[in-house]
Design a protein around this motif. Structure first.
Motif, mmCIF file in Angstrom:
data_model
loop_
_atom_site.group_PDB
_atom_site.id
_atom_site.type_symbol
_atom_site.label_atom_id
_atom_site.label_comp_id
_atom_site.label_asym_id
_atom_site.label_seq_id
_atom_site.Cartn_x
_atom_site.Cartn_y
_atom_site.Cartn_z
ATOM 1 N N TYR A 150 1.053 3.973 -3.134
ATOM 2 C CA TYR A 150 0.464 5.293 -2.915
ATOM 3 C C TYR A 150 1.450 6.255 -2.271
ATOM 4 C CZ TYR A 150 -3.814 2.929 -4.125
ATOM 5 O OH TYR A 150 -4.758 2.216 -4.795
ATOM 6 N N GLN A 151 2.619 6.414 -2.921
ATOM 7 C CA GLN A 151 3.632 7.345 -2.445
ATOM 8 C C GLN A 151 3.164 8.773 -2.710
ATOM 9 O OE1 GLN A 151 7.456 6.555 -4.122
ATOM 10 N NE2 GLN A 151 7.221 4.354 -3.931
ATOM 11 N N ASP A 152 3.755 9.723 -1.976
ATOM 12 C CA ASP A 152 3.450 11.125 -2.229
ATOM 13 C C ASP A 152 3.910 11.493 -3.630
ATOM 14 O OD1 ASP A 152 2.363 11.614 0.243
ATOM 15 O OD2 ASP A 152 4.270 12.227 1.134
ATOM 16 N N HIS A 153 3.163 12.385 -4.268
ATOM 17 C CA HIS A 153 3.516 12.845 -5.604
ATOM 18 C C HIS A 153 4.684 13.816 -5.520
ATOM 19 C CE1 HIS A 153 0.083 10.960 -7.475
ATOM 20 N NE2 HIS A 153 -0.670 11.415 -6.490
ATOM 21 N N TYR B 178 0.837 -1.205 0.000
ATOM 22 C CA TYR B 178 0.000 0.000 0.000
ATOM 23 C C TYR B 178 0.871 1.254 0.000
ATOM 24 C CZ TYR B 178 -3.075 3.694 1.614
ATOM 25 O OH TYR B 178 -3.753 4.874 1.723
#
Length: 129
Positions: free
Chosen positions: A24-27, A20
């Motif tokens: 869903y890493q930070d942009h 997960y």
């Protein structure tokens, strides 16, 4: 048997949590990143004409600064074109005060060369004069 089942469940939870956070890493915030390269549109064009695969490896998905003269602005799609070769899109609206013919420095993420249109492409562009 219960111990093995418990260990398997714990491992699955840890793996799912890791997956997960990987997915869903930070942009990236291109506006606050330092540019990896700083060059003119003409020099970028020269590098691509000499060896496009090497130039793609060097610049693709990197934050670069490009210097040039504004050829056109497309306000409905929040886009700018430098030296008729570098097409960039802003995340928000085009900043005020930009006009065709003005020399600017544009920073953004290089996303490639469009063979069909003969243009270089950037996104998440910010401009300074």
């Amino acid at each position: 048997m219960k111990k093995i089942a418990l260990i398997v469940v714990v491992i699955l939870i840890i793996a799912a949590t890791g997956l997960y956070f990987y997915m869903y890493q930070d942009h990236r915030d291109i506006a606050n990143e330092d540019a990896s390269f700083s060059l003119t549109v003409k020099s970028l064009e020269t590098e691509f004409s000499q060896n496009d695969s090497l130039a793609n490896k060097k610049y693709l998905d990197k934050t670069i600064e490009v210097y040039g003269k504004i050829s056109s602005l497309d306000l409905p799609i929040n886009a700018i074109v430098l030296d008729e070769k570098m097409f960039g899109t802003f995340q928000q609206s085009v900043p005020e005060g930009l006009t065709a013919g003005k020399q600017v420095k544009m920073k953004g993420r290089f996303i490639g060369y469009d063979d069909l249109l003969g243009e270089f492409k950037m996104d998440q562009v910010t401009v300074s004069e």
